[in-house]
Design a protein around this motif. Structure first.
Motif, mmCIF file in Angstrom:
data_model
loop_
_atom_site.group_PDB
_atom_site.id
_atom_site.type_symbol
_atom_site.label_atom_id
_atom_site.label_comp_id
_atom_site.label_asym_id
_atom_site.label_seq_id
_atom_site.Cartn_x
_atom_site.Cartn_y
_atom_site.Cartn_z
ATOM 1 N N ALA A 25 0.819 -1.216 0.000
ATOM 2 C CA ALA A 25 0.000 0.000 0.000
ATOM 3 C C ALA A 25 0.849 1.260 0.000
ATOM 4 C CB ALA A 25 -0.925 0.000 1.210
ATOM 5 N N ALA A 26 2.068 1.171 0.534
ATOM 6 C CA ALA A 26 2.933 2.358 0.591
ATOM 7 C C ALA A 26 3.235 2.900 -0.798
ATOM 8 C CB ALA A 26 4.226 2.026 1.318
ATOM 9 N N ALA A 27 3.267 2.020 -1.793
ATOM 10 C CA ALA A 27 3.609 2.442 -3.151
ATOM 11 C C ALA A 27 2.547 3.341 -3.769
ATOM 12 C CB ALA A 27 3.835 1.212 -4.031
ATOM 13 N N THR A 28 1.322 3.302 -3.233
ATOM 14 C CA THR A 28 0.229 4.098 -3.799
ATOM 15 C C THR A 28 0.027 5.416 -3.052
ATOM 16 O OG1 THR A 28 -1.449 3.027 -2.412
ATOM 17 C CG2 THR A 28 -0.924 1.979 -4.514
ATOM 18 N N THR A 29 0.825 5.682 -2.035
ATOM 19 C CA THR A 29 0.689 6.910 -1.254
ATOM 20 C C THR A 29 1.600 7.983 -1.835
ATOM 21 O OG1 THR A 29 0.253 5.593 0.732
ATOM 22 C CG2 THR A 29 0.828 7.914 1.050
ATOM 23 N N SER A 30 1.031 9.143 -2.181
ATOM 24 C CA SER A 30 1.805 10.197 -2.829
ATOM 25 C C SER A 30 2.796 10.840 -1.865
ATOM 26 C CB SER A 30 0.867 11.280 -3.366
ATOM 27 O OG SER A 30 0.284 12.005 -2.295
ATOM 28 N N LYS A 31 3.843 11.448 -2.428
ATOM 29 C CA LYS A 31 4.822 12.155 -1.603
ATOM 30 C C LYS A 31 4.161 13.286 -0.828
ATOM 31 C CE LYS A 31 8.869 11.192 -4.493
ATOM 32 N NZ LYS A 31 9.952 11.782 -5.338
ATOM 33 N N GLU A 32 3.162 13.923 -1.449
ATOM 34 C CA GLU A 32 2.480 15.035 -0.784
ATOM 35 C C GLU A 32 1.761 14.563 0.483
ATOM 36 O OE1 GLU A 32 3.461 16.029 -4.822
ATOM 37 O OE2 GLU A 32 2.280 14.340 -4.027
ATOM 38 N N ARG A 33 1.096 13.391 0.389
ATOM 39 C CA ARG A 33 0.405 12.868 1.556
ATOM 40 C C ARG A 33 1.395 12.402 2.627
ATOM 41 N NH1 ARG A 33 -4.574 13.730 3.247
ATOM 42 N NH2 ARG A 33 -4.854 11.591 3.994
ATOM 43 N N VAL A 34 2.482 11.758 2.200
ATOM 44 C CA VAL A 34 3.497 11.349 3.165
ATOM 45 C C VAL A 34 4.056 12.560 3.891
ATOM 46 C CG1 VAL A 34 5.780 10.294 3.455
ATOM 47 C CG2 VAL A 34 4.113 9.250 1.902
ATOM 48 N N ASP A 35 4.359 13.618 3.147
ATOM 49 C CA ASP A 35 4.880 14.843 3.742
ATOM 50 C C ASP A 35 3.886 15.426 4.744
ATOM 51 O OD1 ASP A 35 6.649 17.295 3.852
ATOM 52 O OD2 ASP A 35 4.861 18.194 2.960
ATOM 53 N N LEU A 36 2.618 15.539 4.328
ATOM 54 C CA LEU A 36 1.590 16.118 5.192
ATOM 55 C C LEU A 36 1.408 15.306 6.470
ATOM 56 C CD1 LEU A 36 -0.817 18.062 5.733
ATOM 57 C CD2 LEU A 36 -2.230 16.448 4.422
ATOM 58 N N LEU A 37 1.248 13.987 6.325
ATOM 59 C CA LEU A 37 0.959 13.149 7.481
ATOM 60 C C LEU A 37 2.159 13.012 8.404
ATOM 61 C CD1 LEU A 37 -1.137 10.391 5.663
ATOM 62 C CD2 LEU A 37 -1.980 12.321 7.010
ATOM 63 N N ALA A 38 3.348 12.833 7.823
ATOM 64 C CA ALA A 38 4.550 12.707 8.661
ATOM 65 C C ALA A 38 4.785 13.979 9.461
ATOM 66 C CB ALA A 38 5.764 12.376 7.793
ATOM 67 N N ARG A 39 4.648 15.132 8.798
ATOM 68 C CA ARG A 39 4.832 16.394 9.520
ATOM 69 C C ARG A 39 3.800 16.565 10.626
ATOM 70 N NH1 ARG A 39 8.204 20.254 7.328
ATOM 71 N NH2 ARG A 39 9.068 19.764 5.256
ATOM 72 N N SER A 40 2.548 16.175 10.364
ATOM 73 C CA SER A 40 1.493 16.327 11.366
ATOM 74 C C SER A 40 1.765 15.473 12.590
ATOM 75 C CB SER A 40 0.140 15.957 10.752
ATOM 76 O OG SER A 40 -0.225 16.875 9.743
ATOM 77 N N VAL A 41 2.203 14.222 12.358
ATOM 78 C CA VAL A 41 2.494 13.331 13.482
ATOM 79 C C VAL A 41 3.679 13.855 14.292
ATOM 80 C CG1 VAL A 41 3.307 11.030 14.098
ATOM 81 C CG2 VAL A 41 1.493 11.293 12.401
ATOM 82 N N ILE A 42 4.735 14.259 13.599
ATOM 83 C CA ILE A 42 5.923 14.766 14.290
ATOM 84 C C ILE A 42 5.590 16.032 15.079
ATOM 85 C CG2 ILE A 42 8.215 15.780 13.932
ATOM 86 C CD1 ILE A 42 8.470 13.814 11.521
ATOM 87 N N GLU A 43 4.795 16.919 14.483
ATOM 88 C CA GLU A 43 4.399 18.145 15.190
ATOM 89 C C GLU A 43 3.544 17.831 16.411
ATOM 90 O OE1 GLU A 43 2.572 20.389 12.085
ATOM 91 O OE2 GLU A 43 4.486 20.927 11.134
ATOM 92 N N ALA A 44 2.708 16.795 16.326
ATOM 93 C CA ALA A 44 1.902 16.401 17.483
ATOM 94 C C ALA A 44 2.793 15.886 18.616
ATOM 95 C CB ALA A 44 0.889 15.334 17.079
ATOM 96 N N VAL A 45 3.846 15.153 18.263
ATOM 97 C CA VAL A 45 4.807 14.687 19.272
ATOM 98 C C VAL A 45 5.511 15.885 19.907
ATOM 99 C CG1 VAL A 45 6.928 13.389 19.641
ATOM 100 C CG2 VAL A 45 5.137 12.445 18.180
ATOM 101 N N HIS A 46 5.938 16.837 19.062
ATOM 102 C CA HIS A 46 6.583 18.047 19.594
ATOM 103 C C HIS A 46 5.663 18.767 20.571
ATOM 104 C CE1 HIS A 46 9.257 18.366 15.720
ATOM 105 N NE2 HIS A 46 9.575 17.343 16.499
ATOM 106 N N ALA A 47 4.375 18.867 20.198
ATOM 107 C CA ALA A 47 3.404 19.571 21.059
ATOM 108 C C ALA A 47 3.254 18.859 22.400
ATOM 109 C CB ALA A 47 2.057 19.665 20.349
ATOM 110 N N ALA A 48 3.224 17.527 22.378
ATOM 111 C CA ALA A 48 3.097 16.775 23.628
ATOM 112 C C ALA A 48 4.327 16.987 24.512
ATOM 113 C CB ALA A 48 2.921 15.284 23.320
#
Length: 280
Positions: A25-48
């Motif tokens: 499934a990873a092969a069908t995920t766009s770079k834009e979505r990976v960038d958006l989701l990875a940044r969101s998760v990392i920012e949530a960790v930073h916030a915690a």
């Protein structure tokens, strides 16, 4: 026969199954979505970290724990227990048919087809209350769906799943049923018991450190599919289970509760499925 099921062994089996069935499934995920989701998760960790003033000792404890999750092969267990229920909620919020819930780490495709009426494969003298389950599979417009597939799997009375614990026949308590001309099916199985997720590995250490419990209520897993309709993945639960309200996987929904009735030395239950047509 005494069985010993370890978190590491179950985790390795779940990891291998995931790689075989879903890793592409990873092969069908766009770079834009990976960038958006990875940044969101990392920012949530930073916030915690900022909100709770995380110390270096706490950070290093987290780092050690994350490493051990990988070493124990428990990422499928961790993600399916604590994350998947929200992914499922978002992915199916548009549906008008049956409610679903998480798949969990122990699904195996290709279970034996028992026709429209049959018995789930089990050992002679399998422990548990006999359960006969009848139902129909229909579309949201009320039309029957003949030839629909109802895949069923669940743990035995000791909380073990075949192909993920030693000593169990390959397809024990796993089967596929194919609905008849009016969408009906009848499944004979045994009523499963509540069980604890494996606690001898990294996930167990998290549970102990946080003072949580490791229990899941008794449940039957299903996948229901028909041509032209969305796949439904669900778990069906039993009223009165003490862990329906505090399921560690947060997967119980009121719509998924069965209503079994006494029948001879066992129970009967009626529960059908309404599938949503595939969206254009």
């Amino acid at each position: 026969m005494t069985q010993t099921a370890t978190a590491a062994a179950s985790g390795e089996s779940a990891t291998q199954r995931f790689r075989a069935d879903k890793a592409g499934a990873a092969a069908t995920t766009s770079k834009e979505r990976v960038d958006l989701l990875a940044r969101s998760v990392i920012e949530a960790v930073h916030a915690a970290i900022r909100t709770h003033k995380v110390t270096y000792d706490e950070y290093n404890a987290l780092k050690a724990w994350l490493i051990s999750v990988g070493e124990n092969g428990e990422w499928p267990l961790f993600l399916d227990v604590w994350v998947e229920h929200v992914v499922e909620e978002v992915a199916t919020e548009h549906r008008k048919g049956n409610k679903g819930t998480i798949e969990g780490p122990y699904y195996v495709p290709g279970s034996p087809d028992q026709g429209a009426k049959g018995t789930v494969p089990m050992r002679e003298g399998e422990t548990g209350t006999p359960l006969v389950w009848t139902g129909k599979v229909t579309s949201t417009d009320g039309s029957a769906l003949p030839g629909a597939k109802v895949e069923v799997w669940h743990a035995d009375a000791d909380g073990f799943y075949s192909q993920f614990a030693p000593g169990l026949p390959e397809w024990n308590l796993r089967a596929t049923f194919t609905t008849d001309d009016d969408g009906s099916f009848e499944i004979t199985t045994i009523k499963p018991a509540p069980y604890q997720i494996p606690t001898d590995g990294a996930c167990g250490r998290l549970i102990a450190a946080a003072g949580w419990h490791a229990w899941r209520p008794a449940h039957i897993h299903v996948k229901v599919s028909a041509p032209g309709h969305e796949l439904l993945t669900a778990q069906l639960y039993f009223p009165g289970d003490q862990h329906n309200e505090d399921d560690i996987a947060s997967a119980v929904k009121p719509e998924l509760l069965l209503d079994p009735r006494p029948a001879g030395r066992g129970e009967t239950v009626e529960y059908g499925f309404v599938l949503d047509p595939v969206r254009a």
